[in-house]
Design a protein around this motif. Structure first.
Motif, PDB file in Angstrom:
ATOM      1  N   LEU A  47       0.786  -1.260   0.217  1.00  0.00           N
ATOM      2  CA  LEU A  47      -0.046   0.123   0.065  1.00  0.00           C
ATOM      3  C   LEU A  47       0.684   1.250  -0.100  1.00  0.00           C
ATOM      4  O   LEU A  47       0.270   2.192   0.038  1.00  0.00           O
ATOM      5  CB  LEU A  47      -0.867   0.074   1.037  1.00  0.00           C
ATOM      6  CG  LEU A  47      -1.877  -1.269   1.379  1.00  0.00           C
ATOM      7  CD1 LEU A  47      -2.831  -1.042   2.703  1.00  0.00           C
ATOM      8  CD2 LEU A  47      -2.647  -1.021   0.096  1.00  0.00           C
ATOM      9  N   GLY A  48       2.234   1.076   0.210  1.00  0.00           N
ATOM     10  CA  GLY A  48       3.066   2.107   0.103  1.00  0.00           C
ATOM     11  C   GLY A  48       2.844   3.363   1.427  1.00  0.00           C
ATOM     12  O   GLY A  48       2.662   4.418   1.150  1.00  0.00           O
ATOM     13  N   LEU A  49       2.266   2.635   2.482  1.00  0.00           N
ATOM     14  CA  LEU A  49       1.939   3.299   3.686  1.00  0.00           C
ATOM     15  C   LEU A  49       2.757   3.905   4.390  1.00  0.00           C
ATOM     16  O   LEU A  49       3.764   3.320   5.086  1.00  0.00           O
ATOM     17  CB  LEU A  49       1.051   2.507   4.417  1.00  0.00           C
ATOM     18  CG  LEU A  49      -0.161   2.898   5.177  1.00  0.00           C
ATOM     19  CD1 LEU A  49      -0.991   3.941   4.510  1.00  0.00           C
ATOM     20  CD2 LEU A  49      -0.793   1.959   5.749  1.00  0.00           C
ATOM     21  N   THR A  50       2.922   5.417   4.882  1.00  0.00           N
ATOM     22  CA  THR A  50       4.027   5.792   5.720  1.00  0.00           C
ATOM     23  C   THR A  50       3.596   5.130   7.041  1.00  0.00           C
ATOM     24  O   THR A  50       2.352   5.356   7.499  1.00  0.00           O
ATOM     25  CB  THR A  50       3.730   7.386   5.746  1.00  0.00           C
ATOM     26  OG1 THR A  50       3.644   7.983   4.353  1.00  0.00           O
ATOM     27  CG2 THR A  50       4.803   7.778   6.427  1.00  0.00           C
ATOM     28  N   THR A  51       4.630   4.650   7.757  1.00  0.00           N
ATOM     29  CA  THR A  51       4.302   3.965   8.908  1.00  0.00           C
ATOM     30  C   THR A  51       5.420   4.598  10.152  1.00  0.00           C
ATOM     31  O   THR A  51       6.508   4.560   9.811  1.00  0.00           O
ATOM     32  CB  THR A  51       4.275   2.568   8.755  1.00  0.00           C
ATOM     33  OG1 THR A  51       3.609   2.152   7.776  1.00  0.00           O
ATOM     34  CG2 THR A  51       3.925   1.920   9.944  1.00  0.00           C
ATOM     35  N   ILE A  52       4.704   4.996  11.199  1.00  0.00           N
ATOM     36  CA  ILE A  52       5.778   4.816  12.309  1.00  0.00           C
ATOM     37  C   ILE A  52       5.226   4.083  13.371  1.00  0.00           C
ATOM     38  O   ILE A  52       4.356   3.611  13.796  1.00  0.00           O
ATOM     39  CB  ILE A  52       5.462   6.406  12.835  1.00  0.00           C
ATOM     40  CG1 ILE A  52       5.505   7.399  11.993  1.00  0.00           C
ATOM     41  CG2 ILE A  52       6.411   6.642  14.128  1.00  0.00           C
ATOM     42  CD1 ILE A  52       5.243   8.855  12.469  1.00  0.00           C
ATOM     43  N   PHE A  53       6.393   3.082  13.949  1.00  0.00           N
ATOM     44  CA  PHE A  53       6.276   1.994  14.721  1.00  0.00           C
ATOM     45  C   PHE A  53       7.186   2.088  15.909  1.00  0.00           C
ATOM     46  O   PHE A  53       8.120   2.615  15.751  1.00  0.00           O
ATOM     47  CB  PHE A  53       6.600   0.621  13.746  1.00  0.00           C
ATOM     48  CG  PHE A  53       6.730  -0.380  14.340  1.00  0.00           C
ATOM     49  CD1 PHE A  53       5.839  -0.960  14.783  1.00  0.00           C
ATOM     50  CD2 PHE A  53       7.965  -0.981  14.794  1.00  0.00           C
ATOM     51  CE1 PHE A  53       5.816  -2.315  15.542  1.00  0.00           C
ATOM     52  CE2 PHE A  53       8.148  -2.070  15.280  1.00  0.00           C
ATOM     53  CZ  PHE A  53       6.921  -3.039  15.725  1.00  0.00           C
ATOM     54  N   VAL A  54       6.392   1.977  17.063  1.00  0.00           N
ATOM     55  CA  VAL A  54       6.890   2.063  18.204  1.00  0.00           C
ATOM     56  C   VAL A  54       7.141   0.903  18.879  1.00  0.00           C
ATOM     57  O   VAL A  54       6.555  -0.046  18.961  1.00  0.00           O
ATOM     58  CB  VAL A  54       6.138   2.970  19.306  1.00  0.00           C
ATOM     59  CG1 VAL A  54       6.631   2.716  20.818  1.00  0.00           C
ATOM     60  CG2 VAL A  54       6.159   4.444  18.676  1.00  0.00           C
ATOM     61  N   THR A  55       8.579   0.603  19.404  1.00  0.00           N
ATOM     62  CA  THR A  55       8.892  -0.725  19.829  1.00  0.00           C
ATOM     63  C   THR A  55       9.963  -0.531  20.880  1.00  0.00           C
ATOM     64  O   THR A  55      10.877   0.556  20.930  1.00  0.00           O
ATOM     65  CB  THR A  55       9.111  -1.913  18.910  1.00  0.00           C
ATOM     66  OG1 THR A  55       9.264  -3.012  19.774  1.00  0.00           O
ATOM     67  CG2 THR A  55      10.429  -1.437  18.135  1.00  0.00           C
ATOM     68  N   HIS A  56      10.197  -1.359  21.901  1.00  0.00           N
ATOM     69  CA  HIS A  56      11.317  -1.451  22.878  1.00  0.00           C
ATOM     70  C   HIS A  56      12.104  -2.637  22.223  1.00  0.00           C
ATOM     71  O   HIS A  56      13.136  -2.828  23.164  1.00  0.00           O
ATOM     72  CB  HIS A  56      10.922  -1.566  24.235  1.00  0.00           C
ATOM     73  CG  HIS A  56      10.164  -2.639  24.691  1.00  0.00           C
ATOM     74  ND1 HIS A  56       8.899  -2.703  24.630  1.00  0.00           N
ATOM     75  CD2 HIS A  56      10.629  -3.946  24.939  1.00  0.00           C
ATOM     76  CE1 HIS A  56       8.439  -4.042  25.007  1.00  0.00           C
ATOM     77  NE2 HIS A  56       9.566  -4.919  24.960  1.00  0.00           N
TER      78      HIS A  56
END
Lengths: 369, 283
Positions: A193-202
C-alpha cells in the motif's frame, strides 16, 4: 527565467520540528526533530520512558506539544484534533470495540466519514480479505484469537486509507512464532500500500528486522537515526551500541588516529576502527571498544590471539552457539561469543582454556566513559 | 481441593449472623400468616386473609405508587448522576476531583432526618425555592412542592445520588481510554465517541447503578414520611401506620413480606433485561 514554484518532491509525510513535551517537571521529549518520508517504515526504538510513545501520541494528537511544530503532509497539525488528522492507529491492546462485531469495528471509520453503505460494505470486505479474515465479519472480538484480533485492528486502521499508520507496540501481546509471521505480513501489506508508518517498540530485533529506518531514542532525544544496518554496524554513541543488538564492551588504548581510521590496542592485538568519534583524543588515551559476539573468533589457546580466557557457559541455540568466556585480563564482564553452527559445543567444552581473536572491520570505539 | 483451614474460622461469624437474620425473617413470615385480633398485641390463628387484603385498592395503590416513585427516582438519579460520574472519572486535576467527590458523597454522611428537614426548608411554601420565585414575580402564589410525589422524588434523588455516582464511576473508570482514542483516530468527534463507545461500554455500570438505586429507594421511610406528610405513601410508611398506629402486626408483616418479594421480582426482571449487556467484556 522565473522560477516556477513546485511542490517539494521529498515533502516529509510527518515532520516533527524541535518538539518538546514536559510532564510536570519531567522532560519527556527534548527538542526532537524528525522527518518521516512518504511510504517509509520508520521505527522509534528505545527503552521505556525514552519518549517514543509520547512522540507517537503527539503525532496522533492525544497529546499536544509544549514547543515546536508537528506537520502531516505539509500541514501544521498542532491544534488539529485527532479525529480530523486522518491517521490510522493500532494500539498495544488492539482496543477493538468489544460491543461491535468485526465488520462493525472495521466499518467504524467509514461511518464517521459518511461513506454510503454499499461502498462501505465493499471496502470492509476488501480489507478483511487483505488481512485474511473473510468469513469472520459477524464474530465478536472476544471470540477471536490474539492474532485474529490484531488483524481486525490492522484492517480497521487500513480501511480509512490513513495518511500515516501509527503502531504502538502492536506485537508485544503475541507469542513468538505468531509475532514473526504477523510482522512479515504487516510489512508486506505496508509495502504493497506504500503506507507511511511510524512504529514504536522497545524490542531491538523487531526494529532491525522491520524498518526502513530506525530512530534510537533515550531520555527524550533521538540518539541515532539511520538504516538498521547503520544502527547495528555504526552506532554513534555508547548507548546505541549497547542497546541495539548484543555487544561486548572492552577497554583498549588508542595507538594512532588517521583521517578515516584509528588503531586501537587491545592486549596483543591491534584493531582498526573508524576514527570519527576518536578525533579529539590524545594518543594512548583509554577507549571503549564495542565488539559484536559474531565478530569474535575462538581459537586454540596456543594460537596467537587477542586475549585468552576460559569457557564458563555454553548456550546452545540450534543454528548457533553462544559461549560465555571469562577473560580476566581484558574485561570485567564475561565475553559473549557467537559461533555459527553447532561445532563449538564439542570443540570448546566448559572450562576449556581458549584464545579469542577479533575479526577485522565492524567494531566501534568511543572515548572511555 | 486444597485444605483451607481459615475458611471455617472466617465464615463462622458470618454464618451466625445469617442465622440471626434468617430467624428474624422467619418470625416476620410467621406473623404474616396469623390473624389480627383487634385490641390485642398477640396474633390469632393461621390465615391467608392478610395476603388477600393486599389486593384491596387502598393497599395495592401504595405498592403501585412505591414502584412508580422508585422507578422515577432511579431514572432521575441516573440522568443527574451520569454527568457527575463522568466528570469524576475524567477530571485530571486532583483538587477539583476530590472536591467533586466530597460534594457527591456528603449526603451519605448526613442523617436521614436532618437531610429531609433541610429539604423541607428548601421546598416549603415559605421555603427557598418559593421565596425566590415569588420575589422574582415568576409565580403569584407559592408552588405546592411539599406533600407531593415530586417533592418526595427530589429528596430521594438526593439520597440516592452518591450510590449511583459511585457505581457509575466504577463502571466508567474500568473502560480503557484506548477505546475512545481508537474511535477518535478513526474520525469520531467527542459526541460520537460518547454515543457509540463510552455510553454503550458503560451500560453494565448503568444497570448496576439503576438496580441499586431502585432497591435503595424501595425501603425509604423518613423522606416520604416527612415530605409526603401522609399524602404520599410508600410501603414503609404503610407498615409504620399499621404496625405502630393500629398495632396490626400481622398485616404489617404481610406488607413487609410482599414488599421484599416485589423488590426481588423487580430486580430479577432488571437483571434479565440487562443480560445482553453482561456479554460486553470491557477488558
Amino acid at each position: 527565467m522565473q522560477a516556477i514554484p513546485t511542490i517539494e518532491q521529498n515533502e516529509a509525510a510527518v515532520r516533527f520540528d524541535a518538539v518538546t513535551k514536559r510532564f510536570d517537571d519531567v522532560v519527556a521529549l527534548n527538542a526532537v526533530s524528525l522527518d518521516v518520508q512518504t511510504g517509509e517504515f520508520l521505527t522509534l526504538l528505545g527503552p521505556s520512558g525514552c519518549g517514543k510513545t509520547t512522540l507517537l501520541k503527539l503525532a496522533a494528537g492525544f497529546l499536544g506539544p509544549d514547543a515546536g511544530a508537528i506537520s502531516i503532509n505539509g500541514r501544521r497539525v498542532n491544534e488539529l484534533p485527532t479525529y480530523q488528522r486522518g491517521i490510522g492507529m493500532m494500539f498495544q491492546n488492539y482496543a477493538l470495540f468489544p460491543h461491535m462485531s468485526v465488520a462493525d469495528n472495521v466499518a467504524y471509520g467509514l461511518k464517521t466519514r459518511r461513506v454510503p453503505k454499499p461502498e462501505r460494505q465493499q471496502r470492509v470486505a476488501e480489507v478483511l480479505a487483505l488481512v485474511k479474515l473473510t468469513g469472520m465479519e459477524r464474530r465478536m472480538p472476544r471470540q477471536l484469537s490474539g492474532g485474529q484480533q490484531q488483524r481486525v485492528a490492522l484492517a480497521r486502521a487500513l480501511v480509512i486509507n490513513p495518511t500515516v499508520l501509527l503502531l504502538d507496540e502492536p506485537f508485544s501481546a503475541l507469542d513468538k512464532s505468531l509475532r514473526t509471521s504477523m510482522q512479515v505480513e504487516l510489512r508486506e501489506i505496508q509495502r504493497k500500500l506504500g503506507l507511511t508508518t511510524i512504529f514504536v517498540t522497545h524490542d531491538q530485533s523487531e526494529a532491525l528486522s522491520l524498518s526502513d529506518r530506525v530512530a534510537v531514542m533515550s531520555e527524550g532525544r533521538i540518539r541515532q537515526l539511520g538504516s538498521p544496518v547503520d544502527v547495528y554496524r555504526a552506532p554513534t554513541d555508547q548507548f546505541v551500541a549497547t542497546f541495539v543488538g548484543d555487544n561486548n564492551k572492552l577497554r583498549g588504548r588508542l595507538l594512532s588516529v588517521g583521517d578515516s581510521d584509528a588503531v586501537i590496542e587491545l592486549g596483543s592485538a591491534q584493531i582498526k576502527v573508524p576514527s570519527e568519534r576518536l578525533a579529539k583524543l590524545e594518543k594512548s588515551a583509554p577507549v571503549d571498544l564495542f565488539v559484536r559476539p559474531e565478530q569474535f573468533c575462538v581459537v586454540s589457546a596456543n594460537e596467537p590471539s587477542a586475549m585468552t580466557g576460559h569457557v564458563v557457559a555454553q548456550i546452545y541455540q540450534g543454528g548457533h552457539v553462544d559461549l560465555q568466556i571469562e577473560c580476566p585480563g581484558a574485561s570485567r564482564d564475561r565475553l559473549l561469543v557467537r559461533s555459527a553452527g553447532d561445532q563449538a559445543v564439542v570443540r570448546w567444552p566448559m572450562g576449556a582454556t581458549v584464545g579469542v581473536s577479533i575479526q577485522p572491520g565492524g567494531c566501534a570505539a568511543f572515548p572511555a566513559e | 481441593m486444597t485444605e483451607r483451614p481459615f475458611l471455617r474460622t472466617f465464615t463462622t461469624p458470618a454464618a451466625l449472623c445469617a442465622l440471626g437474620f434468617a430467624a428474624a425473617m422467619a418470625a416476620v413470615l410467621q406473623y404474616s400468616l396469623r390473624a389480627y385480633v383487634p385490641g390485642s398485641l398477640d396474633p390469632g390463628g393461621f390465615t391467608l386473609a392478610n395476603f388477600a387484603d393486599l389486593l384491596k385498592p387502598l393497599y395495592a395503590r401504595v405498592f403501585f405508587d412505591t414502584v412508580v416513585i422508585c422507578a422515577v427516582t432511579a431514572v432521575a438519579t441516573l440522568i443527574v448522576g451520569y454527568p457527575l460520574a463522568y466528570a469524576l472519572v475524567h477530571i485530571e486535576q486532583p483538587i477539583l476531583k476530590s472536591t467533586l467527590l466530597v460534594i457527591v458523597v456528603t449526603p451519605l454522611f448526613l442523617g436521614e432526618v436532618v437531610r429531609t428537614y433541610s429539604w423541607i426548608i428548601v421546598l416549603g411554601n415559605n421555603g427557598f425555592i418559593n421565596s425566590i420565585l415569588l420575589s422574582l414575580g415568576l409565580v403569584e402564589k407559592p408552588l405546592q412542592l411539599m406533600f407531593t410525589s415530586f417533592g418526595v422524588v427530589v429528596a430521594l434523588v438526593h439520597v440516592t445520588l452518591p450510590v449511583m455516582v459511585i457505581m457509575l464511576a466504577a463502571g466508567l473508570s474500568h473502560i480503557d481510554r484506548d477505546y475512545a482514542r481508537a474511535a477518535e483516530s478513526l474520525g469520531a468527534g467527542p459526541i460520537r465517541v460518547f454515543l457509540t463507545v463510552t455510553l454503550p461500554l458503560s451500560m453494565p455500570g448503568v444497570v448496576a447503578g439503576t438496580t441499586t438505586a431502585f432497591a435503595w429507594t424501595f425501603s425509604a421511610f423518613a423522606t416520604p414520611q416527612l415530605i409526603g406528610g401522609g399524602r404520599v405513601n410508600m410501603i414503609s410508611n404503610l407498615v409504620y401506620q399499621l404496625g405502630f398506629a393500629s398495632f396490626n402486626f400481622p398485616f404489617a408483616a404481610t406488607l413487609c413480606v410482599a414488599g421484599l418479594a416485589l423488590t426481588a421480582v423487580v430486580l430479577g426482571l432488571l437483571q434479565i433485561a440487562a443480560r445482553p449487556l453482561q456479554k460486553i467484556k470491557v477488558h
